[in-house]
Design a protein around this motif. Structure first.
Motif, PDB file in Angstrom:
ATOM      1  N   ALA A   1       0.676  -1.180  -0.251  1.00  0.00           N
ATOM      2  CA  ALA A   1      -0.087  -0.338  -0.512  1.00  0.00           C
ATOM      3  C   ALA A   1       0.755   1.115   0.364  1.00  0.00           C
ATOM      4  N   LYS A   2       2.258   1.476   0.865  1.00  0.00           N
ATOM      5  CA  LYS A   2       3.280   1.983   0.762  1.00  0.00           C
ATOM      6  C   LYS A   2       3.927   2.477  -0.493  1.00  0.00           C
ATOM      7  N   GLY A   3       3.508   1.215  -1.492  1.00  0.00           N
ATOM      8  CA  GLY A   3       4.344   1.318  -2.520  1.00  0.00           C
ATOM      9  C   GLY A   3       6.317   1.728  -2.578  1.00  0.00           C
ATOM     10  N   GLU A   4       5.590   0.628  -1.245  1.00  0.00           N
ATOM     11  CA  GLU A   4       7.327  -0.251  -0.940  1.00  0.00           C
ATOM     12  C   GLU A   4       7.703  -1.568  -1.884  1.00  0.00           C
ATOM     13  N   MET A   5       6.345  -2.180  -2.026  1.00  0.00           N
ATOM     14  CA  MET A   5       6.768  -3.817  -2.333  1.00  0.00           C
ATOM     15  C   MET A   5       5.549  -3.846  -3.417  1.00  0.00           C
ATOM     16  N   LEU A   6       6.260  -4.449  -4.969  1.00  0.00           N
ATOM     17  CA  LEU A   6       5.104  -4.499  -5.581  1.00  0.00           C
ATOM     18  C   LEU A   6       4.115  -5.580  -5.007  1.00  0.00           C
ATOM     19  N   GLY A   7       3.095  -4.488  -6.104  1.00  0.00           N
ATOM     20  CA  GLY A   7       1.700  -4.943  -5.552  1.00  0.00           C
ATOM     21  C   GLY A   7       0.741  -5.903  -6.548  1.00  0.00           C
ATOM     22  N   VAL A   8       0.056  -7.286  -5.875  1.00  0.00           N
ATOM     23  CA  VAL A   8       0.000  -8.033  -6.786  1.00  0.00           C
ATOM     24  C   VAL A   8      -0.558  -7.963  -7.921  1.00  0.00           C
ATOM     25  N   ASP A   9      -1.427  -6.470  -8.543  1.00  0.00           N
ATOM     26  CA  ASP A   9      -1.616  -6.130 -10.020  1.00  0.00           C
ATOM     27  C   ASP A   9       0.123  -6.728 -11.203  1.00  0.00           C
ATOM     28  N   ASP A  10       0.359  -5.985 -10.208  1.00  0.00           N
ATOM     29  CA  ASP A  10       2.420  -5.993 -11.123  1.00  0.00           C
ATOM     30  C   ASP A  10       3.101  -6.879 -11.295  1.00  0.00           C
ATOM     31  N   VAL A  11       2.953  -7.525 -10.473  1.00  0.00           N
ATOM     32  CA  VAL A  11       3.237  -9.093 -10.769  1.00  0.00           C
ATOM     33  C   VAL A  11       2.325 -10.070 -11.609  1.00  0.00           C
ATOM     34  N   LEU A  12       1.232  -9.996 -11.584  1.00  0.00           N
ATOM     35  CA  LEU A  12       0.387 -10.381 -12.644  1.00  0.00           C
ATOM     36  C   LEU A  12       0.408  -9.401 -13.802  1.00  0.00           C
ATOM     37  N   GLU A  13       0.588  -8.644 -13.876  1.00  0.00           N
ATOM     38  CA  GLU A  13       1.218  -7.876 -15.493  1.00  0.00           C
ATOM     39  C   GLU A  13       2.433  -8.878 -15.960  1.00  0.00           C
ATOM     40  N   ILE A  14       3.184  -8.724 -15.315  1.00  0.00           N
ATOM     41  CA  ILE A  14       4.803  -9.019 -15.440  1.00  0.00           C
ATOM     42  C   ILE A  14       4.254 -10.554 -16.207  1.00  0.00           C
ATOM     43  N   LEU A  15       4.184 -11.237 -14.882  1.00  0.00           N
ATOM     44  CA  LEU A  15       4.458 -13.200 -15.565  1.00  0.00           C
ATOM     45  C   LEU A  15       3.359 -13.582 -16.275  1.00  0.00           C
ATOM     46  N   ALA A  16       2.336 -12.741 -15.985  1.00  0.00           N
ATOM     47  CA  ALA A  16       0.838 -13.071 -17.105  1.00  0.00           C
ATOM     48  C   ALA A  16       0.348 -14.263 -17.012  1.00  0.00           C
ATOM     49  N   ILE A  17       0.560 -14.939 -16.058  1.00  0.00           N
ATOM     50  CA  ILE A  17      -0.361 -16.364 -15.474  1.00  0.00           C
ATOM     51  C   ILE A  17      -1.774 -16.409 -14.581  1.00  0.00           C
ATOM     52  N   PRO A  18      -2.038 -16.970 -14.515  1.00  0.00           N
ATOM     53  CA  PRO A  18      -3.329 -17.146 -13.335  1.00  0.00           C
ATOM     54  C   PRO A  18      -3.243 -17.621 -12.090  1.00  0.00           C
ATOM     55  N   LEU A  19      -4.333 -16.094 -11.103  1.00  0.00           N
ATOM     56  CA  LEU A  19      -3.090 -16.076 -10.220  1.00  0.00           C
ATOM     57  C   LEU A  19      -4.287 -16.992  -8.973  1.00  0.00           C
ATOM     58  N   LEU A  20      -3.208 -17.826  -8.763  1.00  0.00           N
ATOM     59  CA  LEU A  20      -3.461 -18.861  -7.719  1.00  0.00           C
ATOM     60  C   LEU A  20      -5.024 -18.547  -6.000  1.00  0.00           C
ATOM     61  N   GLY A  21      -3.313 -17.484  -5.641  1.00  0.00           N
ATOM     62  CA  GLY A  21      -3.678 -17.057  -4.317  1.00  0.00           C
ATOM     63  C   GLY A  21      -2.927 -16.396  -3.604  1.00  0.00           C
ATOM     64  N   ILE A  22      -3.109 -15.541  -2.346  1.00  0.00           N
ATOM     65  CA  ILE A  22      -2.234 -14.274  -2.304  1.00  0.00           C
ATOM     66  C   ILE A  22      -2.145 -14.927  -0.907  1.00  0.00           C
ATOM     67  N   VAL A  23      -1.110 -15.782  -0.562  1.00  0.00           N
ATOM     68  CA  VAL A  23      -0.168 -15.598   0.933  1.00  0.00           C
ATOM     69  C   VAL A  23       0.482 -14.010   2.021  1.00  0.00           C
ATOM     70  N   PRO A  24       0.097 -13.861   2.861  1.00  0.00           N
ATOM     71  CA  PRO A  24       0.371 -12.921   3.428  1.00  0.00           C
ATOM     72  C   PRO A  24       1.754 -13.763   4.430  1.00  0.00           C
ATOM     73  N   GLU A  25       2.531 -12.430   3.871  1.00  0.00           N
ATOM     74  CA  GLU A  25       4.054 -12.770   4.918  1.00  0.00           C
ATOM     75  C   GLU A  25       4.000 -12.579   6.701  1.00  0.00           C
ATOM     76  N   SER A  26       3.603 -14.171   7.737  1.00  0.00           N
ATOM     77  CA  SER A  26       2.704 -14.151   8.546  1.00  0.00           C
ATOM     78  C   SER A  26       3.621 -14.634   9.736  1.00  0.00           C
ATOM     79  N   PRO A  27       3.817 -14.804  11.000  1.00  0.00           N
ATOM     80  CA  PRO A  27       4.169 -15.515  11.867  1.00  0.00           C
ATOM     81  C   PRO A  27       3.207 -16.728  11.967  1.00  0.00           C
TER      82      PRO A  27
END
Lengths: 273, 86
Positions: A187-213
């Motif tokens: 959100a702060k623009g410090e990390m690539l967003g979901v859309d950025d990665v999807l646009e570059i790799l152009a394969i369907p998204l299966l899921g997003i796993v947050p960084e998590s303890p």
């Protein structure tokens, strides 16, 4: 119809083994019979993440070389009876695997299980090639970070050219699993967003796993996160991904920004999902 | 994370530490040697095979490594006719 799925990434440390264990457990929890196969010969870790490290007697190399029968090398999970593990060898090197041997083992596993999940080693060499070689589909594990995205792109190219399916001229099904995602930093623009990665790799998204303890806790304990803490965001992301793999339509929700809890605010600690 | 979670949460790092200690103790001991479990299995089976025909599919090997003791369990199904004959 059983499916052979490779979990791959090119880059190391992005979460292939965690994803293999968690998707394997989630599919098994959904009632499918699942085997997870560790292809990282010499540096196995799937046994540790699944809590089976004390029970490994025979491994993939023993089976490929005919020193043990497949049934002897399969380790049944103690918590989920539909989940099995085929460990990698810790004492041999990756040249101990042969293309023919791997093919035979995969064919045998295909007959026994609904899902055969091949946990690929990092890199693009023999181990990674053999892990993807006989797969029907791939889960490409990517972190929202430049080197991971670049390596994923390289791996996608190999999936489209070096697999048996690709060589036959068939299309190769690929899915993107975005892991270690930090919604606050995106959100702060410090990390690539979901859309950025999807646009570059152009394969369907299966899921997003947050960084998590929860993910770290789960591997500390040797229990897949979908079993250890099913209510956690990470576990839900993996469970939803498993349902998508089974053909269900489940909407993908991006991990939300979480406000710090009262405790977190009082003590100046950030609560992370 | 709420206050409640903070106090009831079981810490996972000590578990991780203990699991690694046990595992690495075994793996370090193994470096440069072949797997003892595999060697034992082969030799035990060879001795038994002298007396009865063993079906390799009916051999079940289980191992449990712990800090103090490890157990190797070899389960061999012997056909009734073989037992009587010997």
């Amino acid at each position: 119809m059983s499916k052979v799925m490779v979990v791959t990434s090119g880059k190391g440390g992005v979460g292939k083994t965690t994803t293999s264990a968690s998707l394997g457990a989630a599919l098994a929890q959904a009632g499918k019979s699942v085997v997870v196969v560790d292809f990282d010969v010499g540096l196995r870790n799937l046994d540790l993440v699944l809590g089976a490290e004390r029970r490994v007697v025979f491994d993939l190399v023993n089976v490929v070389q005919g020193d043990a029968k497949l049934a002897q090398a399969l380790i049944k999970d103690k918590r989920l009876d539909t989940l099995s593990l085929l460990a990698a060898s810790q004492t041999r090197d990756k040249d101990a695997l042969t293309e023919e041997g791997v093919k035979t083992v995969i064919e045998e596993l295909r007959e026994k299980f609904d899902w055969v999940i091949c946990d690929s080693p990092a890199g693009i060499e023999k181990g990674a090639m053999l892990a993807m070689r006989h797969a029907d589909l791939a889960v490409v594990v990517t972190n929202p970070e430049v080197s991971s995205v670049r390596d994923s792109d390289r791996i996608i190219g190999m999936l489209d050219s070096k697999t048996v399916r690709a060589e036959k001229g068939e299309t190769f099904e690929k899915h993107l699993m975005l892991t270690r995602f930090n919604p606050a930093r995106a959100a702060k623009g410090e990390m690539l967003g979901v859309d950025d990665v999807l646009e570059i790799l152009a394969i369907p998204l299966l899921g997003i796993v947050p960084e998590s303890p929860d993910v770290l806790n789960a591997s500390n304990l040797g229990c897949p996160v979908t079993l250890h803490n099913p209510a956690s965001t990470a576990a839900r992301a993996y469970a939803d991904a498993a349902r998508r793999l089974l053909g269900e339509t489940v909407e993908i929700t991006a991990p939300a920004l979480e406000k710090p809890s009262l405790f977190g605010r009082l003590f100046g600690r950030k609560a992370v999902a | 994370m709420s206050i409640f979670d903070f106090f009831t949460r079981k810490r996972s790092a000590p578990v991780a530490r203990e699991r690694l200690q046990v595992l690495l103790a075994h793996e370090r001991a193994l470096t440069g040697r072949t797997d003892l479990a595999a060697v034992l299995q082969e030799e035990i089976l060879a001795v038994i095979a002298k007396h009865i025909a063993i079906d390799r599919d009916k051999v079940n090997v289980k191992l449990d490594r712990s800090a103090q003791v490890s157990t190797l369990e070899i389960d061999i199904e012997m056909p009734q006719s073989m037992v009587k004959a010997s």
